[in-house]
Design an enzyme around this catalytic site. Structure first.
Site, PDB file in Angstrom:
ATOM      1  N   ASP A 171       0.758  -1.063  -0.113  1.00 44.68           N
ATOM      2  CA  ASP A 171      -0.060   0.033  -0.072  1.00 44.68           C
ATOM      3  C   ASP A 171       0.816   1.132  -0.030  1.00 44.68           C
ATOM      4  OD1 ASP A 171       0.857   0.308   2.738  1.00 44.68           O
ATOM      5  OD2 ASP A 171      -1.001   0.065   3.474  1.00 44.68           O
ATOM      6  N   TYR A 266      10.369   4.685   1.562  1.00 44.64           N
ATOM      7  CA  TYR A 266      11.169   3.643   2.198  1.00 44.64           C
ATOM      8  C   TYR A 266      12.848   3.675   1.560  1.00 44.64           C
ATOM      9  CZ  TYR A 266       7.454   1.199   4.804  1.00 44.64           C
ATOM     10  OH  TYR A 266       6.514   0.819   5.474  1.00 44.64           O
TER      11      TYR A 266
HETATM   12  P1  NAD Z   1      -0.603  -7.785  13.726  1.00 48.64           P
HETATM   13  O1  NAD Z   1       0.282  -8.290  14.461  1.00 48.64           O
HETATM   14  O2  NAD Z   1      -1.660  -6.746  14.259  1.00 48.64           O
HETATM   15  O3  NAD Z   1      -1.736  -8.580  13.060  1.00 48.64           O
HETATM   16  C1  NAD Z   1      -0.950  -9.928  12.317  1.00 48.64           C
HETATM   17  C2  NAD Z   1      -1.869 -11.267  12.825  1.00 48.64           C
HETATM   18  O4  NAD Z   1      -1.318 -12.323  12.068  1.00 48.64           O
HETATM   19  C3  NAD Z   1      -1.696 -11.587  14.141  1.00 48.64           C
HETATM   20  O5  NAD Z   1      -2.927 -11.630  14.618  1.00 48.64           O
HETATM   21  C4  NAD Z   1      -0.957 -12.881  14.186  1.00 48.64           C
HETATM   22  O6  NAD Z   1      -1.445 -13.951  15.162  1.00 48.64           O
HETATM   23  C5  NAD Z   1      -1.418 -13.398  13.043  1.00 48.64           C
HETATM   24  N1  NAD Z   1      -0.389 -14.443  12.459  1.00 48.64           N
HETATM   25  C6  NAD Z   1       1.026 -14.662  12.685  1.00 48.64           C
HETATM   26  N2  NAD Z   1       1.455 -15.786  12.015  1.00 48.64           N
HETATM   27  C7  NAD Z   1       0.348 -16.377  11.415  1.00 48.64           C
HETATM   28  C8  NAD Z   1       0.246 -17.432  10.654  1.00 48.64           C
HETATM   29  N3  NAD Z   1       1.231 -18.286  10.410  1.00 48.64           N
HETATM   30  N4  NAD Z   1      -1.089 -17.824  10.180  1.00 48.64           N
HETATM   31  C9  NAD Z   1      -2.102 -16.736  10.540  1.00 48.64           C
HETATM   32  N5  NAD Z   1      -1.997 -15.850  11.229  1.00 48.64           N
HETATM   33  C10 NAD Z   1      -0.757 -15.533  11.652  1.00 48.64           C
HETATM   34  O7  NAD Z   1       0.074  -6.867  12.544  1.00 48.64           O
HETATM   35  P2  NAD Z   1      -0.485  -5.667  11.600  1.00 48.64           P
HETATM   36  O8  NAD Z   1       0.792  -4.581  11.605  1.00 48.64           O
HETATM   37  O9  NAD Z   1      -1.889  -5.516  11.547  1.00 48.64           O
HETATM   38  O10 NAD Z   1       0.056  -6.175  10.234  1.00 48.64           O
HETATM   39  C11 NAD Z   1      -0.151  -7.261   9.632  1.00 48.64           C
HETATM   40  C12 NAD Z   1       0.705  -7.782   8.391  1.00 48.64           C
HETATM   41  O11 NAD Z   1       0.356  -6.924   7.115  1.00 48.64           O
HETATM   42  C13 NAD Z   1       1.990  -7.734   8.619  1.00 48.64           C
HETATM   43  O12 NAD Z   1       2.883  -8.695   7.739  1.00 48.64           O
HETATM   44  C14 NAD Z   1       2.426  -6.268   7.875  1.00 48.64           C
HETATM   45  O13 NAD Z   1       3.582  -6.011   7.720  1.00 48.64           O
HETATM   46  C15 NAD Z   1       1.603  -6.270   6.712  1.00 48.64           C
HETATM   47  N6  NAD Z   1       1.340  -4.862   6.229  1.00 48.64           N
HETATM   48  C16 NAD Z   1       1.523  -5.034   4.579  1.00 48.64           C
HETATM   49  C17 NAD Z   1       1.357  -3.907   4.239  1.00 48.64           C
HETATM   50  C18 NAD Z   1       1.869  -3.958   2.775  1.00 48.64           C
HETATM   51  O14 NAD Z   1       1.980  -2.949   2.043  1.00 48.64           O
HETATM   52  N7  NAD Z   1       2.170  -5.029   2.194  1.00 48.64           N
HETATM   53  C19 NAD Z   1       0.823  -2.972   4.686  1.00 48.64           C
HETATM   54  C20 NAD Z   1       0.470  -2.966   5.971  1.00 48.64           C
HETATM   55  C21 NAD Z   1       0.717  -4.182   6.871  1.00 48.64           C
HETATM   56  C1  G6P Z   2       3.507   1.271   4.951  1.00 49.48           C
HETATM   57  C2  G6P Z   2       4.039  -0.133   3.957  1.00 49.48           C
HETATM   58  C3  G6P Z   2       3.728  -1.380   4.709  1.00 49.48           C
HETATM   59  C4  G6P Z   2       3.930  -1.507   6.094  1.00 49.48           C
HETATM   60  C5  G6P Z   2       3.356  -0.009   6.885  1.00 49.48           C
HETATM   61  C6  G6P Z   2       4.067  -0.087   8.309  1.00 49.48           C
HETATM   62  O1  G6P Z   2       2.059   1.215   4.765  1.00 49.48           O
HETATM   63  O2  G6P Z   2       3.621  -0.236   2.853  1.00 49.48           O
HETATM   64  O3  G6P Z   2       4.314  -2.497   3.954  1.00 49.48           O
HETATM   65  O4  G6P Z   2       3.605  -2.692   6.790  1.00 49.48           O
HETATM   66  O5  G6P Z   2       3.600   0.881   6.259  1.00 49.48           O
HETATM   67  O6  G6P Z   2       3.077   0.821   8.847  1.00 49.48           O
HETATM   68  P1  G6P Z   2       3.004   0.890  10.610  1.00 49.48           P
HETATM   69  O7  G6P Z   2       2.339   2.047  10.912  1.00 49.48           O
HETATM   70  O8  G6P Z   2       2.854  -0.346  11.113  1.00 49.48           O
HETATM   71  O9  G6P Z   2       4.523   1.136  11.055  1.00 49.48           O
HETATM   72 MN    MN Z   3       4.405  -2.057   1.925  1.00 56.38          MN
END
Ligand code: NAD
Ligand code: G6P
Ligand code: MN
Length: 443
Positions: A171, A266
């Site tokens: 995102d 980043y």
């Molecule tokens: P969070 O810790 O609040 O939630 C993550 C959840 O994943 C937890 O409830 C945890 O128990 C669960 N989990 C861990 N291992 C697992 C497995 N093997 N199977 C199923 N569930 C599992 O984290 P968050 O800050 O809400 O972020 C969630 C994910 O989204 C992270 O990987 C974060 O980096 C990613 N994210 C990516 C983007 C992006 O741009 N690609 C943007 C925002 C968040």
């Molecule tokens: C951006 C990135 C994500 C990352 C997030 C972290 O949205 O694209 O990949 O997980 O930032 O944000 P946070 O608020 O958890 O630092």
């Molecule tokens: Mn990202």
């Protein structure tokens, strides 16, 4: 209209309520029959599910909600799976950020050593998830994956499950485009961009609005203010914490050195490393800010709900994060061929870059997956940086799959954020200790 079964894997995530709200606000374009939440931490997920249930009550009562830790119940006949797992949760994110800072190295969850460490934790759980989905879900399912570190996760999937129906997304570019649109005072959806890079490592090369490239205006604004307007919190709650404001501000330094293209924020970790490290607090990193901020706010709302029966629906946000994954899913579902930036195998799209690299570029999203836009050649400076980062990430995936200490040492040494092999070795040894039970054994 078809009604879909959609499962959120990582149902206990802080982003779940926002994604659920975004899904239901789109019910006229994308109708859910069932929404399932799946997580390995049932207790955390049950709490988040209380809020999700309230969101359903508010926005589309017809949707059936299932909350489960059983993969069969979660994925049986599912059409879409949104994956957002954080392996090791915020406790391990904190380690990813704090271990490098001990040695004066960038402490970030997806960039530099922290990102490599997080990648090593996530590849196998992600493959396990794909296998479970393939076992139970509908044959033409799509997994839309947000789980980070997206570059390394995507490379692991490319090697181990090349045929999996996974689309890896991030995102951050849409976050930047939201800010660009606010600066230009146009609608975010009117922007059509050209972009190339790796995940969290790329550049906007054109920003078209109604047929005109507005990048020069954004450059002039960006050289003074970074990519910010005065009150960002009015634009979107996502990325409006002080640390995010600083990230968007730092774009101004990058643009002043290299004005041709607009960098992903980043890139500051690679291009402005010394400045960024000097401004980081090694005892309080972004993980702490998130635990005390986004996570606390959501779980406080859960407790309040339990005590009073009332839910504060402002305890979470949809943000570009929630909007983007739903837009991508709708384009997959209805073959809309909408243009988005996604993470795909290069296969010549960037002609002077390795064919087997997972790159982030524009693509038209069809029901059969992405049709990638051809970029052509990229200039030496950008290619050189990308090759170094790609080598670092590929070596870490090698290390993970081969269980190789030496490859992991090479991966860390190769990273632009790490000053020497001495430091790389210290980092690796600390990460091995911290990741006991998460990392494969390295020999
Ligand atoms: P969070 O810790 O609040 O939630 C993550 C959840 O994943 C937890 O409830 C945890 O128990 C669960 N989990 C861990 N291992 C697992 C497995 N093997 N199977 C199923 N569930 C599992 O984290 P968050 O800050 O809400 O972020 C969630 C994910 O989204 C992270 O990987 C974060 O980096 C990613 N994210 C990516 C983007 C992006 O741009 N690609 C943007 C925002 C968040
Ligand atoms: C951006 C990135 C994500 C990352 C997030 C972290 O949205 O694209 O990949 O997980 O930032 O944000 P946070 O608020 O958890 O630092
Ligand atoms: Mn990202």
């Amino acid at each position: 209209m078809k009604q879909f079964i959609l499962t959120i894997a990582g149902g206990g995530s802080t982003y779940t309520p926002g994604i659920v709200k975004s899904l239901l606000m789109n019910k006229d374009r994308f109708k859910l029959k069932e929404l399932r939440l799946y997580d390995i931490d049932g207790e955390r997920q049950e709490k988040v599910a209380l809020i999700a249930a309230k969101v359903i009550e508010e926005y589309d009562k017809e949707v059936k909600l299932i909350t489960t830790t059983d993969p069969e119940e979660a994925f049986k006949e599912a059409d879409f799976i949104f994956s957002q797992m954080r392996v090791g949760k915020y406790k391990m994110r904190e380690q990813d950020e704090k271990i490098p800072l001990k040695y004066g190295v960038v402490g970030q969850e997806t960039c530099g050593p922290g990102g490599l460490a997080y990648g090593m934790r996530t590849i196998f759980p992600m493959i396990e998830l794909i296998d479970l989905v393939e076992k139970y879900a509908s044959k033409d399912h799509w997994i839309v994956n947000y789980s980070n570190p997206a570059s390394i996760v995507a490379e692991g999937i490319r090697r181990l499950r090349p045929k999996a129906r996974v689309l890896n997304i991030c995102d951050m570019p849409v976050g930047v485009m939201r800010n660009m649109a606010a600066i230009l005072k146009v609608d975010r959806n009117s922007l059509v961009v050209d972009y190339f890079g790796l995940n969290h490592f790329g550049w906007f090369t054109r920003v078209m609005v109604d047929g005109v490239d507005r990048l020069p205006e954004l450059r002039s604004h960006g050289e003074k203010h970074g990519l910010l307007v005065e009150d960002m919190s009015k634009v979107d709650a996502q990325h409006s914490d002080p640390s995010w404001i600083k990230n968007y501000k730092n774009i101004k330094y990058m643009l002043s050195f290299f004005p041709d293209y607009i960098p992903n924020p980043y890139l500051q970790y690679y291009l402005l490393g010394d400045k960024v490290v000097s401004e980081m607090d090694k005892n309080r990193t972004r993980a702490n800010e998130v635990m005390e901020g986004r996570e606390k706010k959501l779980f406080d709302a859960v407790e309040e709900y339990k005590a009073t029966g009332r839910v504060d629906l402002s305890s979470f946000y949809v943000g570009v994060h929630g909007q983007f994954i739903v837009d991508v899913a709708i384009s997959l579902a209805y073959n809309l061929r909408k243009r988005f930036l996604v993470i795909v195998e290069n296969k010549g799209a960037i002609s002077n870059f390795p064919s087997d690299a997972m790159v982030e570029v524009p693509a038209y999203i069809t029901s059969d997956g992405p049709e990638v836009v051809r970029i052509g050649e990229i200039p030496t400076f950008y290619r050189g940086m990308m090759e170094q980062q790609l080598a670092s990430e590929k070596l870490m995936v090698d290390a993970c799959l081969e269980g190789s200490y030496n490859k992991a040492l090479m991966a860390l040494t190769m990273n632009k954020t790490v000053p020497s092999a001495f430091t790389a070795k210290k980092l690796l040894d600390d990460f091995i200790l911290a990741n006991k039970g998460y990392w494969p054994e390295l020999k």
